[in-house]
Each structure stands twice: as C-alpha cells, then as structure tokens.
Design a protein around this motif. Structure first.
Motif, mmCIF file in Angstrom:
data_model
loop_
_atom_site.group_PDB
_atom_site.id
_atom_site.type_symbol
_atom_site.label_atom_id
_atom_site.label_comp_id
_atom_site.label_asym_id
_atom_site.label_seq_id
_atom_site.Cartn_x
_atom_site.Cartn_y
_atom_site.Cartn_z
ATOM 1 N N ILE A 1 0.837 -1.201 0.000
ATOM 2 C CA ILE A 1 0.000 0.000 0.000
ATOM 3 C C ILE A 1 0.870 1.248 0.000
ATOM 4 O O ILE A 1 0.700 2.146 -0.827
ATOM 5 C CB ILE A 1 -0.940 0.012 1.219
ATOM 6 C CG1 ILE A 1 -1.871 -1.192 1.188
ATOM 7 C CG2 ILE A 1 -1.758 1.307 1.250
ATOM 8 C CD1 ILE A 1 -2.608 -1.416 2.471
ATOM 9 N N TYR B 1 -6.435 -4.897 3.164
ATOM 10 C CA TYR B 1 -5.533 -3.905 2.606
ATOM 11 C C TYR B 1 -5.786 -3.618 1.127
ATOM 12 O O TYR B 1 -5.307 -2.616 0.600
ATOM 13 C CB TYR B 1 -4.083 -4.356 2.780
ATOM 14 C CG TYR B 1 -3.671 -4.538 4.217
ATOM 15 C CD1 TYR B 1 -3.613 -3.450 5.076
ATOM 16 C CD2 TYR B 1 -3.338 -5.786 4.714
ATOM 17 C CE1 TYR B 1 -3.247 -3.602 6.410
ATOM 18 C CE2 TYR B 1 -2.964 -5.950 6.043
ATOM 19 C CZ TYR B 1 -2.922 -4.859 6.880
ATOM 20 O OH TYR B 1 -2.559 -5.022 8.182
ATOM 21 N N ASN C 1 -7.580 -0.340 0.310
ATOM 22 C CA ASN C 1 -6.683 0.789 0.553
ATOM 23 C C ASN C 1 -5.635 0.919 -0.548
ATOM 24 O O ASN C 1 -5.234 2.025 -0.909
ATOM 25 C CB ASN C 1 -5.996 0.627 1.909
ATOM 26 C CG ASN C 1 -6.973 0.768 3.064
ATOM 27 O OD1 ASN C 1 -7.985 1.447 2.937
ATOM 28 N ND2 ASN C 1 -6.684 0.119 4.170
#
Length: 216
Positions: free
Chosen positions: A63, A89, A92
């Motif tokens: 990320i 995740y 994101n």
C-alpha cells in the motif's frame, strides 16, 4: 514493449511471475524487488510501465509502496497482488492509486491480459474479489456517498453514461460499442471524467461511481 517490475518478498513467486511475463514477446521484466523500498528504488532507477506489487511485504508494504510509486515523476501503473480476496488492505491499495488487483492464483493468461490492459490505460480487477471488497467497505463508509454524489454532479449526462460503463469494468472499446461512440471520443470523455472527479485513474473513478450509487 511493456517494461514490468515484480515486487514480492517470495522469491519463488517472483521467479514464477518473471517466467510468465518474459514468455510474452511484448513484455520485458526490467526489475524485481523483495520489498516496498526496493520497489521504489528500482522504479526510480529504471523505466517501469507496469509494476506488480504484493500487498504484504517487509520494510514497506504494498500500500505504502503504491502511494510512493504513483507519486514518482514518471509513475508506473500498479497492479496489486494478494493471496486473500478479502484482504482488508486491498481496498486501501486501490484508493492509493493502484490500477487493479489480482489474486496470486489468477489464471496465467489473465495475468498477462491484466498487464496489457493496465499498460494501455484500462483497469483490471479480479471480478469476484472486487465485488466483495467494495461491498464490504462501502457499507462501512457511508459518508463517502454524499461526497461521491456531489462530485458526480460535475459530469454531463453523457459523461455519467461513460462512467457507468467504466465502473462495470468495460474497456474503452467496450464503452464505444455500447454507447455508439468512437473510441477516441471515449478516451476524451474518460480524461475529462478523471479530472472532474479529482481522481487519478479508472479504478478510483469506478469506486467513486459505486459509492455514489451510479452502479449496482
């Protein structure tokens, strides 16, 4: 020639992906990285068109690496890789600027297709995983809806039609066929849509469209 980079802390995964990508005459694996920091260094040192980035890596995760990669003067397109289709995740990573994500067990032909599509400016999301991840986070982020709907008011009716098709995962060619437009006209609409919505790529535009309720 598409210059690709593979960023994954698993050496066997890197080897397998490198063999796959190098088997395509239009793709060259220019760089490899074992963590996010190495990915930034490699992308700074080499011309990279598409980076395949693992979500979970040491030193800097996928990320953070995606955010840094997209902020480079000549940013590569980013495809996020994950083992888990409900990995918290992933959403994101897309919001950070990734142009799509794939599961590591995705069919090899689809991985190659993803690299070509993303290099050409389209997005590539694993369909089932994308649907579940977006639904999961949409429910937890209702305030996004108001903001998204306000941004959609900046678009013309025709631009909203194009955005709706884009949010379904259509390529520019698909949109042109469905809306009886030239592909060059579609590209111009997409460029204006990204600017009007204040997003950096098609994935973020698609997420915003879904937050606004433009697509089911």
């Amino acid at each position: 020639m598409i210059h690709a980079m593979i960023a994954d802390d698993d050496a066997l995964v890197r080897l397998g992906l490198a063999d796959l990508l190098d088997g395509d005459p239009d793709i060259e694996v220019t760089a490899q990285a074992a963590n996010g920091l190495q990915a930034i260094e490699q992308a700074t040192a080499h011309r990279i068109d598409v980076a395949l980035v693992d979500v979970r890596m040491p030193r800097m995760d996928g990320i953070a690496a995606t955010t840094r990669l997209r902020a480079l003067p000549h940013p590569p397109k980013v495809i996020t890789l994950t083992t888990f289709d409900l990995d918290e995740y992933v959403y994101n990573a897309l919001a950070a600027g990734a142009d799509g994500f794939l599961l590591k067990d995705t069919d090899p032909a689809e991985i190659l297709r993803a690299v070509h599509l993303v290099a050409a400016g389209s997005a590539m999301l694993h369909p089932a995983a994308a649907r579940r991840v977006i639904d999961r986070y949409h429910a937890a982020n209702q305030p996004r809806t108001t903001t998204a709907r306000a941004r959609l008011k900046r678009l013309t009716p025709r631009e909203r039609d194009v955005l709706a098709r884009l949010a379904r995962g259509d390529t520019n060619a698909d949109i042109a066929t469905h809306l009886a437009m030239r592909e060059s006209t579609v590209k111009a609409h997409v460029s204006r849509i990204l600017t009007a919505l204040d997003v950096t790529n098609r994935v973020q535009a698609a997420l915003l469209a879904r937050d606004a309720g433009l697509t089911p």
